[in-house]
Design an enzyme around this catalytic site. Structure first.
Site, PDB file in Angstrom:
ATOM      1  N   ASN A  65      23.998  32.614  32.112  1.00 50.24           N
ATOM      2  CA  ASN A  65      23.436  32.071  33.401  1.00 50.24           C
ATOM      3  C   ASN A  65      22.487  32.955  33.932  1.00 50.24           C
ATOM      4  O   ASN A  65      21.336  32.866  34.247  1.00 50.24           O
ATOM      5  CB  ASN A  65      24.262  31.703  34.306  1.00 50.24           C
ATOM      6  N   THR A  90      29.716  38.528  37.729  1.00 48.96           N
ATOM      7  CA  THR A  90      30.522  39.153  36.860  1.00 48.96           C
ATOM      8  C   THR A  90      30.480  38.960  35.496  1.00 48.96           C
ATOM      9  O   THR A  90      30.534  37.678  34.745  1.00 48.96           O
ATOM     10  CB  THR A  90      31.981  39.038  37.126  1.00 48.96           C
ATOM     11  N   LEU A  97      25.648  34.389  39.892  1.00 46.19           N
ATOM     12  CA  LEU A  97      26.013  33.498  38.826  1.00 46.19           C
ATOM     13  C   LEU A  97      27.100  33.321  38.252  1.00 46.19           C
ATOM     14  O   LEU A  97      27.805  34.380  38.144  1.00 46.19           O
ATOM     15  CB  LEU A  97      24.583  33.706  37.876  1.00 46.19           C
ATOM     16  N   PRO A  98      27.491  32.245  37.400  1.00 44.94           N
ATOM     17  CA  PRO A  98      28.855  32.257  36.869  1.00 44.94           C
ATOM     18  C   PRO A  98      29.259  33.176  35.585  1.00 44.94           C
ATOM     19  O   PRO A  98      30.178  33.564  35.437  1.00 44.94           O
ATOM     20  CB  PRO A  98      28.805  30.714  36.346  1.00 44.94           C
ATOM     21  N   LYS A 100      34.698  46.101  37.788  1.00 51.79           N
ATOM     22  CA  LYS A 100      35.163  44.602  38.173  1.00 51.79           C
ATOM     23  C   LYS A 100      35.961  44.053  37.142  1.00 51.79           C
ATOM     24  O   LYS A 100      36.920  43.360  37.408  1.00 51.79           O
ATOM     25  CB  LYS A 100      33.766  43.795  38.402  1.00 51.79           C
ATOM     26  N   LYS A 136      37.166  33.554  31.841  1.00 51.88           N
ATOM     27  CA  LYS A 136      35.653  34.119  31.325  1.00 51.88           C
ATOM     28  C   LYS A 136      35.696  35.685  31.637  1.00 51.88           C
ATOM     29  O   LYS A 136      35.595  36.431  30.647  1.00 51.88           O
ATOM     30  CB  LYS A 136      34.820  33.580  32.182  1.00 51.88           C
TER      31      LYS A 136
END
Length: 329
Positions: A101, A127, A96-97, A202, A277
């Site tokens: 979410n 992420t 998911l973004p 990440k 983001k």
């Protein structure tokens, strides 16, 4: 007699062979139980396709029904909500973004945790903020499920070729169960530690990626302004100490490489919004840990400005185009 003994021995060997074949086939059948997949964007769709290619039935959903069509045509079963996926699968991957979410898909009114079965393995490859991963793990544990964070690196190309790198955080005893699925979608699966450490790895990687991409774009632009052919400059960089992933695998200059977003008007790939983001997540964690990240902060500002200047949906390598525009002002 010896012959009689040999006959019994052969019978026992045959029985053992038959039994081991049964055990192996039942084990392989068990391992191919359905896998849920939620989030069928640029990354999720090729990842889910690789599970199908490896023989796993996939039960999928996405907030945009049209995103499901490609996977449905490949043989996946499409359902209406994350809760419905949880009813039908006891291993679920989410892609998911952003943090909101993930919170919605796991804990919302039609979320996974509304219908999750005890013992379900939940793997989140989004992420997001490591703190949110930890929250989801606690919420899942209350329902008797296991949550692991497993964000990815490698981009859309690596997702299609099953060459992603997964950074996994969670209970170590559950790592091998997750690894079985993740190796169908990636070339590298690395256990990082407790829940949230996959996200930490990440975020650090993407901060360096952003800094490297801006540096590559600046360098290429300067070289072009100095009269160098961009393909020649890229070749020289890639055999010299300036070589990096942004120069040799994902060059931001149109015409230097084929099969990358810069060759396709910066379509597809990893969106500028998503990079902004991720850099915001890096900034938050740096602030919380009192870590100086001057270049990370500057990269964050550059990508935020790009989002407001029409680059939001272009690949993050469009920073090259953005710099060219800036110099013309």
């Amino acid at each position: 007699s010896f012959n009689q003994f040999r006959g019994y021995f052969r019978m026992d060997i045959n029985k053992l062979n038959h039994l081991s074949t049964k055990i192996l086939s039942s084990r392989s059948m068990a391992s191919k139980t359905p896998v849920g997949f939620i989030g069928l964007g640029n990354m999720g769709t090729p990842m889910a396709k690789n599970l199908l290619r490896n023989g796993y039935p996939v039960i999928a959903t996405d907030v945009f029904p049209e995103s499901c069509k490609e996977l449905q045509d490949t043989g996946a079963q499409v359902v209406d909500s994350p809760a419905e996926v949880a009813e039908k699968a006891d291993r679920i991957i989410t892609m998911l973004p952003s943090s909101p979410n993930v919170i919605e898909v796991y804990t919302g009114p039609n979320g996974i945790l509304k219908k999750v079965k005890k013992g379900t393995l939940l793997i989140d490859s989004s992420t997001i903020d490591p703190a949110v991963s930890k929250e989801m793990a606690v919420a899942a544990e209350k329902m008797g499920a296991v949550f692991m964070d497993a964000p990815v690196s490698g981009g859309v190309g690596a997702a299609s070729l099953a060459k992603l790198t997964f950074m996994v955080g969670g209970v170590e005893e559950e790592y091998h169960a997750a690894q079985e699925l993740l190796t169908c979608m990636g070339a590298n699966v690395v256990y990082c530690g407790q829940v949230g450490t996959g996200q930490a790895a990440k975020i650090c990687n993407n901060m360096l990626l952003a800094i490297g991409m801006i540096g590559t774009a600046e360098t290429m632009n300067l070289g072009i302004r100095l009269g160098l052919d961009p393909k020649l400059l890229a070749k020289i960089l890639n055999m010299s100490s300036g070589r990096c992933w942004s120069s040799d695998t994902y060059n931001p200059v149109p015409g230097v490489m084929e099969g990358v977003p810069s060759a396709n008007n910066y379509q597809g790939g990893f969106g500028t919004t998503l990079m902004a983001k991720d850099l915001g997540l890096a900034q938050n964690t740096a602030t919380n840990t009192k870590t100086p990240v001057p270049l990370g902060s500057l990269a964050h500002q550059i990508y935020r400005v790009m989002c407001s200047r029409g680059y939001a949906n272009k690949d993050f390598s469009s920073v090259f185009q953005f710099l060219r525009e800036e110099e013309g002002q």
